[in-house]
Structures are given as C-alpha cells and as structure tokens.
Design a protein around this motif. Structure first.
Motif, mmCIF file in Angstrom:
data_model
loop_
_atom_site.group_PDB
_atom_site.id
_atom_site.type_symbol
_atom_site.label_atom_id
_atom_site.label_comp_id
_atom_site.label_asym_id
_atom_site.label_seq_id
_atom_site.Cartn_x
_atom_site.Cartn_y
_atom_site.Cartn_z
ATOM 1 N N TYR A 59 -9.124 6.254 70.846
ATOM 2 C CA TYR A 59 -9.843 7.139 71.747
ATOM 3 C C TYR A 59 -10.957 6.406 72.468
ATOM 4 O O TYR A 59 -11.532 5.446 71.941
ATOM 5 C CB TYR A 59 -10.467 8.303 70.974
ATOM 6 N N THR A 68 -8.363 15.272 70.224
ATOM 7 C CA THR A 68 -7.334 14.824 69.302
ATOM 8 C C THR A 68 -6.005 14.720 70.034
ATOM 9 O O THR A 68 -5.559 15.687 70.653
ATOM 10 C CB THR A 68 -7.179 15.782 68.111
ATOM 11 N N SER A 70 -1.888 14.098 69.804
ATOM 12 C CA SER A 70 -0.787 14.218 68.865
ATOM 13 C C SER A 70 0.533 14.027 69.607
ATOM 14 O O SER A 70 0.587 14.132 70.836
ATOM 15 C CB SER A 70 -0.807 15.561 68.129
#
Length: 115
Positions: A59, A68, A70
């Motif tokens: 990040y 986040t 995914s």
C-alpha cells in the motif's frame, strides 16, 4: 483481449467508506499482479495498492491502515475497501492488471470525498 471495468465510485463524506470493484472479462490471459492507481486533479497517477496471485499486497503510505485490497483469482476480480476517507483521497481510481501479454487499464471510476 481482456477488459477491466471498475465500479463503486461516487460521492462520500469525509470519514465515510466506499468499496471499489474491478472485473476482468473477455479473453483471459495469465494475470499475476493487479492493483489500484489513482490520479487527483493536477497530480500524477500514483499506485494506491497492489496484490499478487499469491495474496501479497502493498500500500501507499497515505492509505496504509485505511484501505484494504483483496483478490478473487478464480473470478478475476479485485476490490478496494476504503475506510476513513479524506478529502485528499478524491481522485479517479483506475484498475490495473499485469498479464503475460502486457498491461491492462480500466477507464476509471471517480471518488469524491466532500462534505
């Protein structure tokens, strides 16, 4: 050829949340890295987050702890959960995929963080 389509952008208040999705469709080649970039008005495009097939992610410092990333490898989808949004997160967010035949980019989805 594979096409990337982003969705989930919109207007949100500071402190709010959004979830971006990116779907890959068409002729699917091997994708080994996917990520999210963003470009704010008057700024250069920057990497927000990336994730490998194995699930390793990284990040930008500015979003660490708030965003986040995914990935659903079987479905060729990636997501970006964005929490505690700030006005400086306002940008066009682009989905990116690195494949064996080159780089792919979506058309972008606009995220505006404002009260």
């Amino acid at each position: 050829q594979v096409q990337l389509v982003e969705s989930g952008g919109g207007l949100v208040q500071p402190g709010g949340s959004l979830r971006l999705s990116c779907a890959a469709s068409g002729r699917i080649f091997s994708i080994y890295v996917m990520g999210w970039y963003r470009q704010a008005p008057g700024k250069q495009r920057e990497l927000v987050a990336s994730i490998t097939t194995g699930g390793s992610s990284n990040y930008a410092d500015s979003v660490e702890g708030r965003f986040t990333i995914s990935r659903d490898n079987a479905a060729n989808m990636i997501y970006l959960q964005m929490n505690s949004l700030k006005p400086e997160d306002t940008a066009v967010y682009y989905c990116n995929a690195e494949t064996v035949v080159g780089s792919l980019w979506g058309k972008g989805t606009l995220v505006t963080v404002s009260s």
